[in-house]
Design a protein around this motif. Structure first.
Motif, mmCIF file in Angstrom:
data_model
loop_
_atom_site.group_PDB
_atom_site.id
_atom_site.type_symbol
_atom_site.label_atom_id
_atom_site.label_comp_id
_atom_site.label_asym_id
_atom_site.label_seq_id
_atom_site.Cartn_x
_atom_site.Cartn_y
_atom_site.Cartn_z
ATOM 1 N N ALA A 46 0.835 -1.210 0.000
ATOM 2 C CA ALA A 46 0.000 0.000 0.000
ATOM 3 C C ALA A 46 0.864 1.252 0.000
ATOM 4 O O ALA A 46 0.540 2.244 -0.672
ATOM 5 C CB ALA A 46 -0.925 -0.017 1.209
ATOM 6 N N ARG A 47 1.938 1.227 0.756
ATOM 7 C CA ARG A 47 2.846 2.385 0.761
ATOM 8 C C ARG A 47 3.415 2.648 -0.627
ATOM 9 O O ARG A 47 3.521 3.799 -1.063
ATOM 10 C CB ARG A 47 3.983 2.158 1.759
ATOM 11 C CG ARG A 47 3.587 2.390 3.205
ATOM 12 C CD ARG A 47 4.803 2.578 4.087
ATOM 13 N NE ARG A 47 4.429 3.073 5.396
ATOM 14 C CZ ARG A 47 5.285 3.620 6.251
ATOM 15 N NH1 ARG A 47 6.565 3.727 5.925
ATOM 16 N NH2 ARG A 47 4.872 4.055 7.426
ATOM 17 N N ASN A 48 3.791 1.585 -1.316
ATOM 18 C CA ASN A 48 4.338 1.754 -2.666
ATOM 19 C C ASN A 48 3.317 2.337 -3.626
ATOM 20 O O ASN A 48 3.680 2.990 -4.611
ATOM 21 C CB ASN A 48 4.845 0.411 -3.189
ATOM 22 C CG ASN A 48 6.070 -0.081 -2.431
ATOM 23 O OD1 ASN A 48 6.803 0.704 -1.832
ATOM 24 N ND2 ASN A 48 6.284 -1.391 -2.451
ATOM 25 N N LEU A 49 2.035 2.095 -3.361
ATOM 26 C CA LEU A 49 0.955 2.622 -4.201
ATOM 27 C C LEU A 49 0.393 3.942 -3.680
ATOM 28 O O LEU A 49 -0.549 4.485 -4.268
ATOM 29 C CB LEU A 49 -0.180 1.593 -4.285
ATOM 30 C CG LEU A 49 0.108 0.305 -5.063
ATOM 31 C CD1 LEU A 49 -1.014 -0.704 -4.858
ATOM 32 C CD2 LEU A 49 0.300 0.594 -6.546
ATOM 33 N N ASN A 50 0.938 4.438 -2.560
ATOM 34 C CA ASN A 50 0.431 5.658 -1.910
ATOM 35 C C ASN A 50 -1.038 5.515 -1.507
ATOM 36 O O ASN A 50 -1.817 6.469 -1.597
ATOM 37 C CB ASN A 50 0.614 6.886 -2.820
ATOM 38 C CG ASN A 50 2.080 7.219 -3.031
ATOM 39 O OD1 ASN A 50 2.862 7.208 -2.092
ATOM 40 N ND2 ASN A 50 2.449 7.503 -4.270
ATOM 41 N N VAL A 51 -1.393 4.303 -1.085
ATOM 42 C CA VAL A 51 -2.746 4.046 -0.585
ATOM 43 C C VAL A 51 -2.679 3.965 0.942
ATOM 44 O O VAL A 51 -1.987 3.094 1.473
ATOM 45 C CB VAL A 51 -3.301 2.723 -1.155
ATOM 46 C CG1 VAL A 51 -4.628 2.362 -0.484
ATOM 47 C CG2 VAL A 51 -3.481 2.828 -2.665
ATOM 48 N N PRO A 52 -3.356 4.849 1.666
ATOM 49 C CA PRO A 52 -3.356 4.746 3.128
ATOM 50 C C PRO A 52 -3.973 3.423 3.571
ATOM 51 O O PRO A 52 -5.008 3.003 3.040
ATOM 52 C CB PRO A 52 -4.221 5.931 3.572
ATOM 53 C CG PRO A 52 -4.176 6.889 2.423
ATOM 54 C CD PRO A 52 -4.104 6.032 1.194
ATOM 55 N N LEU A 53 -3.322 2.751 4.521
ATOM 56 C CA LEU A 53 -3.809 1.465 5.013
ATOM 57 C C LEU A 53 -3.828 1.489 6.539
ATOM 58 O O LEU A 53 -2.832 1.835 7.182
ATOM 59 C CB LEU A 53 -2.924 0.327 4.504
ATOM 60 C CG LEU A 53 -3.320 -1.093 4.924
ATOM 61 C CD1 LEU A 53 -3.077 -2.091 3.790
ATOM 62 C CD2 LEU A 53 -2.564 -1.535 6.184
#
Length: 407
Positions: A34-41
């Motif tokens: 998720a970090r690599n995709l800039n998606v908050p998790l």
């Protein structure tokens, strides 16, 4: 009591942030993707030092079955997914009625959270699986069954827990003396040549993709290693993909799912279904164009699925199982593993080791052009791994060699 921990990256649900119920190694790898995709998790997990807490955007520290905590997780997320299938569906139903998006949906999970309902679903869909029955409370095998047989707990079993091979009538009597028969099922003991795993995924629009079929190897029913791709005929690969596509579509499943299979004299048979990212798919982090974890994040966040083909000829993934009870960090062993050719070590950061506990894994990329070449390379690398990281004493040693051929 629900304790919350907010990170600097916390964002609103409008940012397509996602929530994960669970904070173990699977959630940790989801958080990394998720970090690599800039998606908050955001994660819901009971332990302040559980693996995923180090990478999550925020943490709801609470028990996994705390529905109030899951409601808080939903407040922070556009959709929620699960690290494992031990889900209290009735308790979560009110959240679904209130508009909380679960992916996969609670309806899709319903036939998969119990081994009995899995078998019933497979029978309804006409998909191959071992013959099974209820565990007989009177100690008499059902008609058509002969010893040895396999008994499985309907829920909660993993890594060899909740299973028992019954070789004679006395074994069945001993099992009935310590369990409730209605909580278990009985299966024929399937002779097989290989254990396989089919990782598949389906997005919100109904598109299905299947990763390459892989071979898995267990020691005392704990996954030891995974070889990708499996050296089996193309017809077997196609059948496994058809099983996966039929299953995902029939139950309107959205997300990543693994189907564990037996392959042998009886053909291809479904052993178990894991409705989540899976140990057999860890190799995809380095070997596939899109890892299973990135794929799950993409699907839950509403992003397009990525390609699932391999970007290398093959890969060997070896679980790093605890081989002693210790608080050591095993840094010398980890450094030695990382020095092996084409090696990628993942250390989960768990607190303490005990025999058989999954502490991490190593993926070794294979360059052989043929299944035979990759098999020989994998066998040599596995021997090197064993020289650095032994199997636990409760498991048979030395490790079985990786077969060079499909048989």
């Amino acid at each position: 009591m629900v304790q919350t921990q907010m990170g600097q990256q916390a964002s609103s649900p409008e940012a397509r942030s996602i929530g994960v119920v669970g904070g173990g190694q699977l959630a940790w790898m989801l958080a990394s993707a998720a970090r690599n995709l800039n998606v908050p998790l955001h994660v819901q997990t009971p332990g302040a030092h559980d693996p995923a807490t180090t990478l999550a955007t925020s943490v709801v520290q609470a028990a996994l079955d705390d529905v109030g905590a899951t409601r808080e997780l939903a407040r922070r997320s556009s959709a929620i997914t699960f690290e494992n299938e031990w889900v209290d569906l009735p308790a979560l139903a009110p959240l679904s009625f209130d508009g909380v998006a679960f992916l996969p949906s609670l309806e899709s999970l319903s036939p998969l959270v119990c081994k009995r309902s899995q078998r019933q679903l497979l029978q309804t869909l006409g998909l191959p699986c071992p013959r099974w029955s209820e565990l007989p409370s009177d100690g008499v095998l059902p008609e058509g069954f002969t010893f040895p047989v396999m008994a499985k707990a309907s829920t909660g079993g993993y890594d060899g827990k909740g299973t028992a091979v019954l070789r004679r009538a006395g074994d069945l009597e001993a099992l009935l003396a310590r369990v409730t028969a209605s909580d278990w099922i009985l299966e024929e003991l399937v002779p097989f040549e290989q254990e396989l795993s089919q990782l598949a995924c389906r997005d919100r629009d109904g598109n299905v993709q299947c990763y390459p079929l892989v071979q898995t190897h267990q020691h005392q029913q704990i996954c030891d290693w995974v070889l990708a791709p499996a050296a089996v005929p193309h017809g077997v690969q196609a059948y496994a993909r058809n099983i996966a596509a039929s299953l995902l579509t029939a139950i309107n499943y959205v997300g990543v799912l693994s189907i564990e299979l037996f392959y042998g004299p009886g053909g291809l048979q479904v052993n178990e279904i894991a409705p989540r990212t899976h140990n057999s798919g860890h190799y995809t982090i380095e070997a596939a164009r899109t890892s299973q974890f990135e794929q799950q994040v993409r699907i839950v966040a509403g992003l397009p699925m990525g390609a699932v083909d391999l970007q290398v000829p093959g890969a060997l993934m070896v679980n790093l199982l605890g081989f002693e009870s210790s608080e050591a960090d095993y840094l010398p062993q980890r450094d030695a593993l990382a020095a092996l050719p084409e090696a990628h070590v993942h250390w989960y950061g768990k607190q303490g080791s005990c025999p058989g506990r999954k502490l991490g894994h190593i993926t070794l990329l294979l360059q052989g052009a043929t299944p035979e070449e990759r098999g020989r390379q994998a066998e040599q690398l596995l021997e090197q791994v064993r020289g650095i990281w032994p199997l636990p004493p409760l498991l048979p040693t030395p490790a079985a060699p990786v077969p060079a051929k499909g048989a």
